[in-house]
Design a protein around this motif. Structure first.
Motif, PDB file in Angstrom:
ATOM      1  N   PRO A 213       0.808  -1.227   0.000  1.00 18.91           N
ATOM      2  CA  PRO A 213       0.000   0.000   0.000  1.00 18.91           C
ATOM      3  C   PRO A 213       0.840   1.276   0.000  1.00 18.91           C
ATOM      4  CG  PRO A 213      -0.156  -1.133   2.118  1.00 18.91           C
ATOM      5  CD  PRO A 213       0.599  -2.036   1.196  1.00 18.91           C
TER       6      PRO A 213
ATOM      7  N   SER B 271       3.324   1.855  -1.910  1.00 24.02           N
ATOM      8  CA  SER B 271       3.730   2.203  -3.274  1.00 24.02           C
ATOM      9  C   SER B 271       2.603   2.867  -4.069  1.00 24.02           C
ATOM     10  CB  SER B 271       4.258   0.974  -4.012  1.00 24.02           C
ATOM     11  OG  SER B 271       3.211   0.066  -4.274  1.00 24.02           O
ATOM     12  N   TYR B 272       1.385   2.823  -3.535  1.00 22.94           N
ATOM     13  CA  TYR B 272       0.246   3.459  -4.197  1.00 22.94           C
ATOM     14  C   TYR B 272       0.386   4.979  -4.115  1.00 22.94           C
ATOM     15  CZ  TYR B 272      -4.560   4.843  -5.178  1.00 22.94           C
ATOM     16  OH  TYR B 272      -5.675   5.429  -5.711  1.00 22.94           O
ATOM     17  N   ARG B 273       0.162   5.640  -5.234  1.00 21.35           N
ATOM     18  CA  ARG B 273       0.227   7.101  -5.274  1.00 21.35           C
ATOM     19  C   ARG B 273      -1.191   7.658  -5.354  1.00 21.35           C
ATOM     20  NH1 ARG B 273       4.621   9.603  -8.891  1.00 21.35           N
ATOM     21  NH2 ARG B 273       3.272  11.398  -8.490  1.00 21.35           N
TER      22      ARG B 273
ATOM     23  N   ASP C 180      -0.668   2.600  -8.981  1.00 25.76           N
ATOM     24  CA  ASP C 180       0.491   1.955  -8.366  1.00 25.76           C
ATOM     25  C   ASP C 180       1.562   1.938  -9.454  1.00 25.76           C
ATOM     26  OD1 ASP C 180       2.386   0.447  -7.075  1.00 25.76           O
ATOM     27  OD2 ASP C 180       1.025  -1.170  -6.536  1.00 25.76           O
TER      28      ASP C 180
ATOM     29  N   THR D 265      -4.056  -5.339  -3.123  1.00 23.09           N
ATOM     30  CA  THR D 265      -3.393  -4.534  -2.103  1.00 23.09           C
ATOM     31  C   THR D 265      -4.379  -4.213  -0.992  1.00 23.09           C
ATOM     32  OG1 THR D 265      -2.003  -3.568  -3.834  1.00 23.09           O
ATOM     33  CG2 THR D 265      -2.019  -2.446  -1.706  1.00 23.09           C
TER      34      THR D 265
ATOM     35  N   VAL E 254      -5.579   0.455   1.168  1.00 25.53           N
ATOM     36  CA  VAL E 254      -5.062   1.487   0.266  1.00 25.53           C
ATOM     37  C   VAL E 254      -5.658   2.841   0.653  1.00 25.53           C
ATOM     38  CG1 VAL E 254      -5.004   2.286  -2.121  1.00 25.53           C
ATOM     39  CG2 VAL E 254      -4.717  -0.145  -1.609  1.00 25.53           C
TER      40      VAL E 254
ATOM     41  N   TYR F 152      -6.581   6.048  -0.346  1.00 29.01           N
ATOM     42  CA  TYR F 152      -6.891   6.451  -1.709  1.00 29.01           C
ATOM     43  C   TYR F 152      -6.896   7.952  -1.970  1.00 29.01           C
ATOM     44  CZ  TYR F 152     -11.457   7.166   0.398  1.00 29.01           C
ATOM     45  OH  TYR F 152     -12.469   7.596   1.199  1.00 29.01           O
TER      46      TYR F 152
ATOM     47  N   PHE G 252      -5.694  -4.448  -8.777  1.00 29.09           N
ATOM     48  CA  PHE G 252      -5.010  -3.682  -9.818  1.00 29.09           C
ATOM     49  C   PHE G 252      -4.664  -4.578 -10.995  1.00 29.09           C
ATOM     50  CE2 PHE G 252      -3.912  -1.492  -5.893  1.00 29.09           C
ATOM     51  CZ  PHE G 252      -3.981  -0.149  -6.224  1.00 29.09           C
TER      52      PHE G 252
ATOM     53  N   GLY H  64      -1.002  -2.028 -12.161  1.00 35.03           N
ATOM     54  CA  GLY H  64      -0.944  -0.778 -11.417  1.00 35.03           C
ATOM     55  C   GLY H  64      -2.135   0.133 -11.585  1.00 35.03           C
TER      56      GLY H  64
ATOM     57  N   PRO I  61      -6.002   0.674 -10.867  1.00 39.28           N
ATOM     58  CA  PRO I  61      -7.053   0.084 -10.039  1.00 39.28           C
ATOM     59  C   PRO I  61      -8.294  -0.231 -10.868  1.00 39.28           C
ATOM     60  CG  PRO I  61      -6.852   2.432  -9.594  1.00 39.28           C
ATOM     61  CD  PRO I  61      -5.757   2.078 -10.560  1.00 39.28           C
TER      62      PRO I  61
ATOM     63  N   THR J 206     -12.478  -1.998  -6.115  1.00 38.25           N
ATOM     64  CA  THR J 206     -12.219  -1.774  -4.696  1.00 38.25           C
ATOM     65  C   THR J 206     -13.207  -2.596  -3.902  1.00 38.25           C
ATOM     66  OG1 THR J 206     -13.725   0.113  -4.551  1.00 38.25           O
ATOM     67  CG2 THR J 206     -11.418   0.585  -5.094  1.00 38.25           C
TER      68      THR J 206
END
Length: 183
Positions: A28, A30-32, A38, A124, A127, A129, A143, A146, A148, A151
């Motif tokens: 989580p 690494s998620y931007r 991701d 993941t 997250v 968000y 994902f 990378g 998404p 959810t």
């Protein structure tokens, strides 16, 4: 099967099942949230499946290729939608980039089969968000390279019902942040 009936145990069981069937567990951190992506699996897929295009992009942007590419992906998803971008790819810099490879109908083209096998499916947990609401998170995010695609808010019958999950999506997960009005 565990006798633990907590939401956390349910989450662990789902992740364990997916990872035992070819999915990777994502980080989580690494998620931007600013890009809603991701980056690591996305960039890895593009570099591995389209190395010539990526080299041209790096030369075109002279060192800023990754960040500018990720921003273009975000802009394209905002403009056209996730499904459109996954199906058709994006135009950026000197070329066109595909963000995934769908399963080929026939295995006649070995490059297409290899690209399909390169897809990274990631699950993941927790997250966070939104850059505007850093304490809020989805229980699970699925994902594709990378990007998404789904959810999940997990509930167990002993703690909360499906009504709670629906209410959480309706009231706590608005498409636009209430205070900033940002998507």
């Amino acid at each position: 099967m565990s006798t633990d009936t907590s939401e956390s145990a349910f989450e662990t069981e789902l992740v364990d099942h997916l990872t035992s069937h070819g999915w990777e567990e994502g980080d989580p951190k690494s998620y931007r949230a600013d890009l809603a992506l991701d980056p690591e699996p996305l960039l890895a897929f593009v570099r591995e499946t389209q190395p010539e295009q990526w080299e041209k992009l790096e030369a075109f942007h002279n060192g800023d290729a990754e960040e500018l590419f990720l921003k273009r992906v975000r802009e394209s998803i905002d403009k056209f939608g996730t499904i459109h971008v996954l199906r058709r790819g994006i135009k950026h810099g000197p070329g066109k980039f595909f963000l995934c490879q769908f399963k080929p109908a026939f295995g006649a083209n070995p490059k297409v089969v290899a690209d399909y096998d390169t897809n990274r499916l990631t699950v993941t947990r927790q997250v966070h968000y939104s850059p505007f609401r850093p304490s809020e998170s989805f229980d699970l995010v699925l994902f594709l390279n990378g990007v998404p695609v789904a959810t999940s808010e997990l509930k167990t019958d002993l703690a909360q019902s499906i009504k709670h999950a629906k209410s959480q999506y309706r009231n706590d997960r608005p498409a636009k942040d209430r205070s900033t009005k940002q998507p």
